[in-house]
Design a protein around this motif. Structure first.
Motif, PDB file in Angstrom:
ATOM      1  N   ALA A  28       1.041  -1.283  -0.012  1.00 46.01           N
ATOM      2  CA  ALA A  28       0.229   0.096  -0.023  1.00 46.01           C
ATOM      3  C   ALA A  28       0.746   1.466   0.048  1.00 46.01           C
ATOM      4  CB  ALA A  28      -0.867   0.004   1.234  1.00 46.01           C
ATOM      5  N   GLU A  47      10.156   3.947   6.483  1.00 47.39           N
ATOM      6  CA  GLU A  47       9.928   2.562   6.725  1.00 47.39           C
ATOM      7  C   GLU A  47      11.215   2.079   7.748  1.00 47.39           C
ATOM      8  OE1 GLU A  47       8.504  -0.296   5.349  1.00 47.39           O
ATOM      9  OE2 GLU A  47       9.661  -1.143   7.003  1.00 47.39           O
ATOM     10  N   ARG A  48      10.750   1.318   8.619  1.00 48.59           N
ATOM     11  CA  ARG A  48      11.341   0.973   9.667  1.00 48.59           C
ATOM     12  C   ARG A  48      12.586  -0.136   9.317  1.00 48.59           C
ATOM     13  NH1 ARG A  48       7.555  -3.418  12.971  1.00 48.59           N
ATOM     14  NH2 ARG A  48       6.393  -3.922  10.981  1.00 48.59           N
ATOM     15  N   MET A  55       5.192  -6.990   4.301  1.00 49.74           N
ATOM     16  CA  MET A  55       5.055  -8.358   4.513  1.00 49.74           C
ATOM     17  C   MET A  55       5.381  -9.050   3.508  1.00 49.74           C
ATOM     18  SD  MET A  55       4.006  -8.625   7.595  1.00 49.74           S
ATOM     19  CE  MET A  55       4.147  -7.378   8.573  1.00 49.74           C
ATOM     20  N   ASN A  63       4.364 -14.106  -3.047  1.00 50.64           N
ATOM     21  CA  ASN A  63       3.304 -14.665  -3.688  1.00 50.64           C
ATOM     22  C   ASN A  63       2.302 -13.482  -3.807  1.00 50.64           C
ATOM     23  OD1 ASN A  63       1.913 -16.587  -5.222  1.00 50.64           O
ATOM     24  ND2 ASN A  63       0.313 -16.659  -3.254  1.00 50.64           N
ATOM     25  N   CYS A  65      -1.363 -12.249  -4.338  1.00 54.51           N
ATOM     26  CA  CYS A  65      -2.769 -12.800  -4.580  1.00 54.51           C
ATOM     27  C   CYS A  65      -3.682 -11.494  -4.921  1.00 54.51           C
ATOM     28  CB  CYS A  65      -3.396 -13.428  -3.327  1.00 54.51           C
ATOM     29  SG  CYS A  65      -2.488 -14.689  -2.907  1.00 54.51           S
ATOM     30  N   ALA A 137       8.468   4.927  13.297  1.00 59.16           N
ATOM     31  CA  ALA A 137       7.745   5.888  13.898  1.00 59.16           C
ATOM     32  C   ALA A 137       7.251   5.505  15.250  1.00 59.16           C
ATOM     33  CB  ALA A 137       6.621   5.940  12.691  1.00 59.16           C
ATOM     34  N   ASP A 175      -0.711   2.496  12.772  1.00 60.67           N
ATOM     35  CA  ASP A 175      -0.090   3.241  13.975  1.00 60.67           C
ATOM     36  C   ASP A 175      -0.194   4.573  14.202  1.00 60.67           C
ATOM     37  OD1 ASP A 175       1.381   0.831  14.801  1.00 60.67           O
ATOM     38  OD2 ASP A 175       3.106   1.381  14.280  1.00 60.67           O
ATOM     39  N   GLY A 309       4.999 -13.154  10.082  1.00 57.51           N
ATOM     40  CA  GLY A 309       4.010 -12.493   9.209  1.00 57.51           C
ATOM     41  C   GLY A 309       2.659 -12.306   9.811  1.00 57.51           C
ATOM     42  N   ARG A 389      -3.920  -2.986   4.644  1.00 58.32           N
ATOM     43  CA  ARG A 389      -4.665  -4.121   5.710  1.00 58.32           C
ATOM     44  C   ARG A 389      -5.184  -3.572   6.710  1.00 58.32           C
ATOM     45  NH1 ARG A 389      -1.122  -6.031   9.845  1.00 58.32           N
ATOM     46  NH2 ARG A 389       0.993  -5.650   9.304  1.00 58.32           N
ATOM     47  N   ARG A 402      -7.199  -7.788   2.280  1.00 62.48           N
ATOM     48  CA  ARG A 402      -5.945  -7.509   2.931  1.00 62.48           C
ATOM     49  C   ARG A 402      -4.711  -8.142   1.859  1.00 62.48           C
ATOM     50  NH1 ARG A 402      -3.584 -12.547   4.624  1.00 62.48           N
ATOM     51  NH2 ARG A 402      -5.426 -13.975   4.346  1.00 62.48           N
ATOM     52  N   THR A 404      -2.342  -8.455  -1.367  1.00 60.84           N
ATOM     53  CA  THR A 404      -1.162  -7.591  -1.961  1.00 60.84           C
ATOM     54  C   THR A 404      -2.083  -6.665  -3.088  1.00 60.84           C
ATOM     55  OG1 THR A 404       0.350  -9.088  -1.726  1.00 60.84           O
ATOM     56  CG2 THR A 404       0.672  -7.077  -3.177  1.00 60.84           C
TER      57      THR A 404
HETATM   58  C1  LIG Z   1       2.030 -15.151   6.367  1.00 58.29           C
HETATM   59  C2  LIG Z   1       1.322 -14.461   5.453  1.00 58.29           C
HETATM   60  C3  LIG Z   1       1.248 -14.812   4.134  1.00 58.29           C
HETATM   61  C4  LIG Z   1       0.471 -14.253   3.140  1.00 58.29           C
HETATM   62  N1  LIG Z   1       0.180 -14.631   1.990  1.00 58.29           N
HETATM   63  C5  LIG Z   1      -0.133 -13.891   0.922  1.00 58.29           C
HETATM   64  C6  LIG Z   1      -0.117 -14.134  -0.280  1.00 58.29           C
HETATM   65  O1  LIG Z   1       0.219 -15.288  -0.760  1.00 58.29           O
HETATM   66  N2  LIG Z   1      -0.437 -13.159  -1.358  1.00 58.29           N
HETATM   67  C7  LIG Z   1      -0.972 -11.933  -0.876  1.00 58.29           C
HETATM   68  O2  LIG Z   1      -1.119 -11.017  -1.852  1.00 58.29           O
HETATM   69  N3  LIG Z   1      -0.975 -11.502   0.343  1.00 58.29           N
HETATM   70  C8  LIG Z   1      -0.542 -12.421   1.298  1.00 58.29           C
HETATM   71  N4  LIG Z   1      -0.549 -11.742   2.556  1.00 58.29           N
HETATM   72  C9  LIG Z   1      -0.980 -10.715   2.928  1.00 58.29           C
HETATM   73  C10 LIG Z   1      -0.081  -9.513   2.279  1.00 58.29           C
HETATM   74  O3  LIG Z   1       1.223  -9.788   2.311  1.00 58.29           O
HETATM   75  C11 LIG Z   1      -0.241  -8.407   3.301  1.00 58.29           C
HETATM   76  O4  LIG Z   1      -1.456  -8.143   3.819  1.00 58.29           O
HETATM   77  C12 LIG Z   1       0.176  -7.033   2.473  1.00 58.29           C
HETATM   78  O5  LIG Z   1       1.510  -7.016   2.468  1.00 58.29           O
HETATM   79  C13 LIG Z   1      -0.423  -5.922   3.336  1.00 58.29           C
HETATM   80  O6  LIG Z   1       0.264  -4.498   2.957  1.00 58.29           O
HETATM   81  P1  LIG Z   1       0.112  -3.398   3.550  1.00 58.29           P
HETATM   82  O7  LIG Z   1       1.179  -2.491   2.692  1.00 58.29           O
HETATM   83  O8  LIG Z   1      -1.065  -3.018   3.814  1.00 58.29           O
HETATM   84  O9  LIG Z   1       0.985  -3.697   4.934  1.00 58.29           O
HETATM   85  P2  LIG Z   1       2.331  -4.354   5.147  1.00 58.29           P
HETATM   86  O10 LIG Z   1       2.764  -5.203   4.141  1.00 58.29           O
HETATM   87  O11 LIG Z   1       2.392  -4.781   6.647  1.00 58.29           O
HETATM   88  O12 LIG Z   1       3.484  -3.127   5.287  1.00 58.29           O
HETATM   89  C14 LIG Z   1       3.737  -2.206   6.300  1.00 58.29           C
HETATM   90  C15 LIG Z   1       5.125  -1.741   6.377  1.00 58.29           C
HETATM   91  O13 LIG Z   1       4.985  -0.777   7.344  1.00 58.29           O
HETATM   92  C16 LIG Z   1       6.094  -0.469   8.063  1.00 58.29           C
HETATM   93  N5  LIG Z   1       5.790  -0.276   9.320  1.00 58.29           N
HETATM   94  C17 LIG Z   1       4.987  -0.584  10.076  1.00 58.29           C
HETATM   95  N6  LIG Z   1       4.730   0.070  11.501  1.00 58.29           N
HETATM   96  C18 LIG Z   1       5.942   1.039  11.271  1.00 58.29           C
HETATM   97  C19 LIG Z   1       6.423   2.116  11.912  1.00 58.29           C
HETATM   98  N7  LIG Z   1       6.030   2.075  13.052  1.00 58.29           N
HETATM   99  N8  LIG Z   1       7.495   2.825  11.582  1.00 58.29           N
HETATM  100  C20 LIG Z   1       8.080   2.620  10.506  1.00 58.29           C
HETATM  101  N9  LIG Z   1       7.592   1.583   9.508  1.00 58.29           N
HETATM  102  C21 LIG Z   1       6.602   0.714   9.982  1.00 58.29           C
HETATM  103  C22 LIG Z   1       6.592  -2.259   8.087  1.00 58.29           C
HETATM  104  O14 LIG Z   1       7.951  -2.478   8.229  1.00 58.29           O
HETATM  105  C23 LIG Z   1       6.022  -2.575   6.467  1.00 58.29           C
HETATM  106  O15 LIG Z   1       7.057  -2.523   5.564  1.00 58.29           O
HETATM  107  C24 LIG Z   1      -0.006 -12.724   3.476  1.00 58.29           C
HETATM  108  C25 LIG Z   1       0.171 -12.253   4.919  1.00 58.29           C
HETATM  109  C26 LIG Z   1       0.891 -13.104   5.671  1.00 58.29           C
HETATM  110  C27 LIG Z   1       1.049 -12.470   7.042  1.00 58.29           C
END
Ligand SMILES: Cc1cc2nc3c(=O)[nH]c(=O)nc-3n(C[C@H](O)[C@H](O)[C@H](O)COP(=O)(O)OP(=O)(O)OC[C@H]3O[C@@H](n4cnc5c(N)ncnc54)[C@H](O)[C@@H]3O)c2cc1C
Length: 451
Positions: A28, A47-48, A55, A63, A65, A137, A175, A309, A389, A402, A404
């Motif tokens: 996102a 980014e931390r 994730m 992967n 999805c 953050a 957060d 994860g 997410r 939630r 990708t």
């Molecule tokens: C085990 C597992 C398997 C999955 N399998 C799949 C799959 O096969 N295919 C698929 O599409 N999706 C899958 N998902 C879901 C998908 O990967 C995530 O839901 C998606 O990455 C969410 O994207 P996001 O950008 O919302 O958050 P995130 O990917 O969680 O990214 C958040 C980012 O913010 C950073 N961050 C967080 N808090 C702070 C802070 N306080 N300060 C600085 N940086 C911070 C983190 O380090 C991270 O880089 C899976 C998830 C898990 C946990």
């Protein structure tokens, strides 16, 4: 003894002033930063870790999805826009597999995590985004009229304040939004979260002997349990070959607290215990693979993900909420920013439950509303958007949107809404004031499929 101490007041240096600060470099945040910057906003992404992908890299997901939907029996790519460029960049590095079918219904695409990290760097660089890595953050300073003035970060060079006209919370855990006072929920009506998984990869798999082991492994696990020799944290497993067929990723661990509830990614003690238990489960599972699965006799643990994860923590309360009914009923909305084609995928205690829209009767996707990334009006927080997410969804709705593909959709829309708000009102930018039609027109120009 008191449970608290008082810290001395301090002066915090301002690292910089931006149009848009994006917290988090996951799917996102990547799309949010790129789309805002390509509309000429001055963007800083925080980014931390020292790499991008969220994730998708840090938790070893590997992967994609949600890029495809089963539209009346035919798989179609329904998430496009700027994410197409990101995927092209991964493919150009040799890191993208052709689509494979999940449970005979919808396509997903495996990728090489290192290629994703490098392609994400290129993607943000080409977009003109500034990145601050290794910055955790840790709070916000509120200004007047419900506006966040600064995001506070801790870095190796000390604590900084980052000022911006609009903040996009793509932290996955909401957060920033929570610190600013945006209301949020966690879990289902009993507070139960989707269970986390510590992902790992095994190497040295004999691909010829392993063949389509991903379809036989769940049955072999059932046999192993019946024999009394093995116990597993959950039924079934997703064990798939990666870009190089001697490398397979394993999604099987399930992390609970001592009381059986899901480990919580916003609780430091729960996270710590989860990491330890995850590695214990990995050691056990490797023993099963080597002993019981043809082709895995000489396999070894090639890599354990950087972190547990986390599938679900806080979900903000927004102006619209994506629910299970929306996903299963392929809902239409007036303020569409793109679509979700992934089914409900609920990681419950000991199992994974899937629920699909009717296939092939339905079109297989629901529209995602702009209102899901805008905090509810009553909270009074004016210059924050929340993508990914932790956006506004019910527990079940989040189990689908939630993934990708949907996070790409929300991120791109958040970046567009933030940049348009800055163009329109400068220091007083309020994304909620931007007409939906203007956001949609820009998304169409970016070649986003709105459904
Ligand atoms: C085990 C597992 C398997 C999955 N399998 C799949 C799959 O096969 N295919 C698929 O599409 N999706 C899958 N998902 C879901 C998908 O990967 C995530 O839901 C998606 O990455 C969410 O994207 P996001 O950008 O919302 O958050 P995130 O990917 O969680 O990214 C958040 C980012 O913010 C950073 N961050 C967080 N808090 C702070 C802070 N306080 N300060 C600085 N940086 C911070 C983190 O380090 C991270 O880089 C899976 C998830 C898990 C946990």
């Amino acid at each position: 003894m008191s449970s608290f101490i008082s810290e001395p007041p301090r002066q915090t240096p301002v690292f910089g002033e931006y149009d848009v600060v994006v917290l988090g470099g996951g799917p996102a945040g990547l799309l949010a930063a790129a789309s805002a910057s390509r509309l000429n906003a001055r963007v800083l992404l925080v980014e931390r870790y020292g790499f991008l992908g969220g994730m998708g890299t840090a938790a070893g997901v590997s992967n994609f999805c949600g890029l495809y939907a089963n539209v009346h029996g035919e798989n179609r790519r329904v998430v496009q826009g700027l994410s197409t460029e990101l995927l092209d960049r991964i493919a150009a590095l040799g890191g993208l597999n052709p689509p494979h079918r999940i449970l005979g219904k919808v396509d997903a695409q495996a990728y090489d995590m290192t290629a994703f990290k490098c392609a994400a760097d290129q993607f943000l660089d080409a977009s003109g985004v500034r990145i601050l890595f290794h910055a955790l953050a840790c709070g916000v300073v509120m200004g007047e009229h419900g506006r966040v003035d600064s995001l506070l970060v801790e870095t190796k060079s000390g604590r900084y304040a980052l000022r911006a006209r609009v903040f996009i919370d793509a932290s996955g855990d909401a957060d920033l939004a929570a610190w600013a006072g945006v209301p949020w929920d966690k879990g289902d009506e009993t507070g139960s979260l989707l269970y986390p998984t510590l992902m790992f990869k095994v190497g040295n798999v004999d691909a010829e002997r392993a063949q389509d082991a991903w379809s036989t492994i769940p049955g072999l696990m059932d046999d192993a349990v019946r024999s009394g020799e093995y116990r597993f944290p959950r039924r079934g497993a997703i064990v798939r070959p990666q870009k190089h067929p001697y490398e397979w990723r394993v999604n099987v661990t399930q992390l609970a607290n001592a009381d059986g509830s899901a480990a919580d990614g916003t609780d430091a003690v729960s996270l710590s215990a989860g990491e330890l238990e995850g590695r214990r489960q990995i050691v056990d599972y490797l023993a099963f693979l080597k002993a019981r699965v043809p082709g895995f006799e000489n396999a070894y643990v090639l890599d354990i993900a950087t972190q547990l994860g986390i599938r679900e923590t806080r979900r903000i309360r927004g102006r619209a909420v994506v629910s299970a009914d929306d996903v299963l009923g392929c809902a239409d909305v007036d303020d569409a920013i793109g679509v979700n084609g992934w089914p409900l995928e609920l990681h419950v205690a000991g199992d994974v439950e899937w629920r699909w829209p009717p296939i092939p009767e339905s079109r297989g996707y629901n529209q995602l509303p702009l209102g899901m990334i805008i905090p509810e009006a009553g909270c009074g927080v004016r210059n924050v958007l929340v993508a990914g997410r932790c956006a506004s969804m019910t527990h079940e709705g989040q189990s689908a949107a939630r993934v990708t593909g949907s996070c790409f959709v929300m991120g791109e829309a958040a970046g567009v809404a933030a940049a348009l708000a800055v163009q329109a009102h400068g220091d007083l930018a309020e994304p909620a004031d931007i007409a939906v039609e203007d956001v949609q027109a820009q998304l169409r120009a970016n070649e986003v499929f709105l459904g």
